[in-house]
Enzyme design. Structure first.
Site, short mmCIF file in Angstrom:
data_model
loop_
_atom_site.label_atom_id
_atom_site.label_comp_id
_atom_site.label_asym_id
_atom_site.label_seq_id
_atom_site.Cartn_x
_atom_site.Cartn_y
_atom_site.Cartn_z
N ARG A 154 0.85 -1.20 0.00
CA ARG A 154 0.00 0.00 0.00
C ARG A 154 0.88 1.24 0.00
O ARG A 154 0.91 2.00 0.95
CB ARG A 154 -0.95 -0.07 1.17
CG ARG A 154 -2.16 -0.82 0.67
CD ARG A 154 -2.96 -1.49 1.56
NE ARG A 154 -4.30 -1.56 0.96
CZ ARG A 154 -5.37 -1.85 1.62
NH1 ARG A 154 -5.31 -2.07 2.89
NH2 ARG A 154 -6.52 -1.91 1.01
N GLN A 192 -0.97 2.55 -5.69
CA GLN A 192 -2.38 2.85 -5.35
C GLN A 192 -3.33 2.45 -6.47
O GLN A 192 -4.41 1.91 -6.23
CB GLN A 192 -2.54 4.33 -5.06
CG GLN A 192 -2.64 4.58 -3.57
CD GLN A 192 -2.70 6.04 -3.20
OE1 GLN A 192 -2.64 6.93 -4.06
NE2 GLN A 192 -2.80 6.30 -1.94
N ASP A 209 -4.33 -1.23 -6.36
CA ASP A 209 -4.76 -1.72 -5.06
C ASP A 209 -6.15 -2.33 -5.14
O ASP A 209 -7.18 -1.65 -4.98
CB ASP A 209 -4.71 -0.54 -4.07
CG ASP A 209 -5.02 -0.92 -2.65
OD1 ASP A 209 -5.47 -2.06 -2.43
OD2 ASP A 209 -4.81 -0.09 -1.76
N SER A 253 -8.46 -2.07 -1.96
CA SER A 253 -9.18 -0.80 -1.81
C SER A 253 -10.31 -0.68 -2.81
O SER A 253 -11.42 -0.29 -2.46
CB SER A 253 -8.22 0.39 -2.00
OG SER A 253 -7.35 0.45 -0.92
N TYR A 261 -1.91 -1.86 8.92
CA TYR A 261 -2.99 -2.78 9.25
C TYR A 261 -3.16 -2.89 10.76
O TYR A 261 -2.27 -2.49 11.52
CB TYR A 261 -2.68 -4.17 8.67
CG TYR A 261 -2.79 -4.22 7.18
CD1 TYR A 261 -4.04 -4.24 6.56
CD2 TYR A 261 -1.65 -4.24 6.38
CE1 TYR A 261 -4.15 -4.28 5.18
CE2 TYR A 261 -1.76 -4.28 4.99
CZ TYR A 261 -3.01 -4.31 4.41
OH TYR A 261 -3.12 -4.35 3.05
P1 NAD Z 1 -8.70 -4.29 6.59
O1 NAD Z 1 -9.65 -4.65 5.52
O2 NAD Z 1 -7.49 -5.13 6.82
O3 NAD Z 1 -9.51 -4.21 7.96
C1 NAD Z 1 -10.66 -3.40 8.08
C2 NAD Z 1 -10.58 -2.57 9.34
O4 NAD Z 1 -10.84 -3.40 10.48
C3 NAD Z 1 -9.24 -1.90 9.58
O5 NAD Z 1 -9.42 -0.50 9.70
C4 NAD Z 1 -8.77 -2.52 10.89
O6 NAD Z 1 -8.02 -1.62 11.69
C5 NAD Z 1 -10.09 -2.88 11.54
N1 NAD Z 1 -9.99 -3.85 12.64
C6 NAD Z 1 -9.19 -4.94 12.74
N2 NAD Z 1 -9.38 -5.56 13.93
C7 NAD Z 1 -10.35 -4.85 14.59
C8 NAD Z 1 -10.99 -5.00 15.85
N3 NAD Z 1 -10.66 -5.99 16.68
N4 NAD Z 1 -11.92 -4.09 16.21
C9 NAD Z 1 -12.25 -3.06 15.37
N5 NAD Z 1 -11.69 -2.87 14.16
C10 NAD Z 1 -10.74 -3.76 13.77
O7 NAD Z 1 -8.25 -2.78 6.43
P2 NAD Z 1 -8.13 -1.91 5.10
O8 NAD Z 1 -9.45 -1.32 4.80
O9 NAD Z 1 -7.48 -2.73 4.07
O10 NAD Z 1 -7.18 -0.74 5.57
C11 NAD Z 1 -5.96 -1.04 6.25
C12 NAD Z 1 -5.06 0.17 6.27
O11 NAD Z 1 -4.51 0.42 4.98
C13 NAD Z 1 -5.70 1.45 6.70
O12 NAD Z 1 -4.76 2.10 7.50
C14 NAD Z 1 -5.90 2.19 5.41
O13 NAD Z 1 -5.99 3.59 5.59
C15 NAD Z 1 -4.64 1.80 4.70
N6 NAD Z 1 -4.69 1.97 3.26
C16 NAD Z 1 -3.64 2.59 2.62
C17 NAD Z 1 -3.65 2.75 1.26
C18 NAD Z 1 -2.51 3.42 0.55
O14 NAD Z 1 -1.77 4.11 1.16
N7 NAD Z 1 -2.33 3.17 -0.71
C19 NAD Z 1 -4.69 2.28 0.51
C20 NAD Z 1 -5.75 1.63 1.18
C21 NAD Z 1 -5.72 1.47 2.55
#
Ligand code: NAD
Length: 379
Positions: free
Chosen positions: A122, A127, A130, A133, A230
């Site tokens: 990520r 991006q 991804d 996302s 994550y």
């Molecule tokens: P994910 O699908 O892995 O998980 C979904 C959400 O569930 C996450 O926010 C996680 O913190 C939350 N979670 C996990 N355990 C939990 C618990 N016990 N109780 C409550 N919530 C819980 O996550 P995602 O949507 O793939 O995003 C992960 C990270 O990646 C985030 O920080 C997001 O901002 C980041 N991200 C970055 C980019 C980039 O920079 N290119 C792109 C997409 C996402």
């Protein structure tokens, strides 16, 4: 260079790996694109639309794969699904690699190289590639639409001559990509929204969407984010405190959407049957994590289960419920990655095995499993 797309063999998968507009782009870059007849139908893309954009239509999978340099796919092909591809061909898709070394090892025997799009780092450069996302964003939106469809009441407050309809209270658990889109969608529909997550960074994001943040903000919470962004798996002590807080909050909600995931691990269990029963009859819970074991006790994949009048919606492949939109974005993710694997001069495959995107996503190189997730322990 010949790029093939075959029909997805999983009956629960309506998405397609390339859409006609992306075919046009790849043909423009000098590729020959072959699509198995009917591959795009469930995503609204007809054979004629592909043909118009320069693709050739193959009557059967074997015909599409024969002579291809690249196979683009949504899901990991079933055993035998790569038969007919030539050794050294590239296979790119969502490979669901955790705990699947045997299946991937079997596919590797064809001598191909296999890339898992969900392992894309990520970072800014990636991006556009991804898939987590692009698909989670649509799933978060659709989860709220599904909740609204199952909910026997309105989402927005309505003040009418006949009386006032109160706004629905919606609670989103897990405020990553899917959760943030669920918050935004529920807000657009007029619900009063709150959300929780274990990553401190999510607090500000939730607030910026106009929702209330609810979480146990102790020392463990302050360190719950990995360097990759994550969530970590939380301790039993944290889980107990979280459960207590959630139990009192959830009882007052009409709609709950759960999205919590931990990479490579089963989804954390956040909602117990006791919590479900504490909600008012007519309330709706949508569990987006159902395919990874579920955040909600009692959620069943592809079913709407009712517990004392509370509906638990467990649709699998929620992005696939918007197959045209999810395929359009997925195809762009795939083609952006594929373009990094092609030489601009020769227009042929030229994989730089030292590139960080390749290193992160390559499960198999020319028939040999190379990624730690799928490498045999003694290799
Ligand atoms: P994910 O699908 O892995 O998980 C979904 C959400 O569930 C996450 O926010 C996680 O913190 C939350 N979670 C996990 N355990 C939990 C618990 N016990 N109780 C409550 N919530 C819980 O996550 P995602 O949507 O793939 O995003 C992960 C990270 O990646 C985030 O920080 C997001 O901002 C980041 N991200 C970055 C980019 C980039 O920079 N290119 C792109 C997409 C996402």
């Amino acid at each position: 260079m010949r790029i093939a797309v075959a029909k997805e063999t999983d009956p629960g998968e309506p998405r397609v790996a390339l859409t006609p507009d992306v075919v046009k782009r790849l043909v423009g870059l000098g590729a020959e694109v072959v699509i198995e007849s009917g591959a795009g139908l469930k995503a609204g893309a007809t054979d004629a639309a592909y043909k118009d954009m320069g693709a050739t239509i193959a009557g059967a999978r074997s015909q599409a794969l024969s002579g291809a340099d690249v196979l683009l796919t949504v899901r990991r092909p079933a055993p035998g699904g790569l038969d007919g591809l030539k050794p050294g061909a590239l296979v790119i898709g969502i490979m669901d690699p955790y705990g699947r070394s045997a299946e991937i090892g079997e596919l590797a025997k064809t001598g191909v190289s296999i890339f898992a799009m969900e392992l894309m780092p990520r970072i800014t450069r990636a991006q556009v590639m991804d898939v987590l996302s692009s698909q989670a964003n649509l799933a978060g939106y659709r989860a709220v639409i599904d909740a609204a469809a199952e909910f026997g009441r309105a989402f927005p407050q309505m003040m009418t001559a006949a009386g006032t309809v109160p706004p629905a209270r919606a609670f989103v658990m897990g405020a990553g990509v899917a959760g943030l889109q669920a918050i935004a969608t529920a807000r657009r529909l007029g619900a009063m929204v709150s959300a929780t997550d274990v990553r401190p960074a999510s607090k500000e994001q939730v607030a910026s969407l106009g929702a209330k943040f609810v979480a146990v903000e102790d020392d463990e919470f302050k360190q719950a984010e990995t360097s990759g962004g994550y969530a970590k798996e939380m301790s039993d002590g944290y889980k107990a405190k979280q459960a207590e807080l959630i139990a009192s909050h959830i009882a007052k909600q009409d709609v709950v959407v759960t999205t919590a995931l931990i990479p490579g691990r089963p989804a954390p269990r956040l909602v117990t049957t006791a919590m479900v029963k504490s909600m008012k009859p007519g309330s709706v819970i949508v569990d987006l994590a159902v395919e990874r074991g579920g955040n909600v006790e009692g959620a069943v994949a592809d079913q709407v289960v009712e517990v004392e009048g509370v509906k638990i919606v467990g649709y699998a492949n929620v992005a696939g419920r918007l197959a045209a939109s999810s395929s359009a974005l997925y195809a762009k993710n795939l083609s952006a990655f594929l373009e990094t694997l092609i030489s601009k001069e020769t227009k042929q495959i030229a994989v730089d095995w030292d590139d960080e995107l390749v290193k992160a996503t390559a499960l198999v190189k020319d028939g040999t499993p190379i990624h730690p997730i799928v490498k045999p322990a003694d290799a």
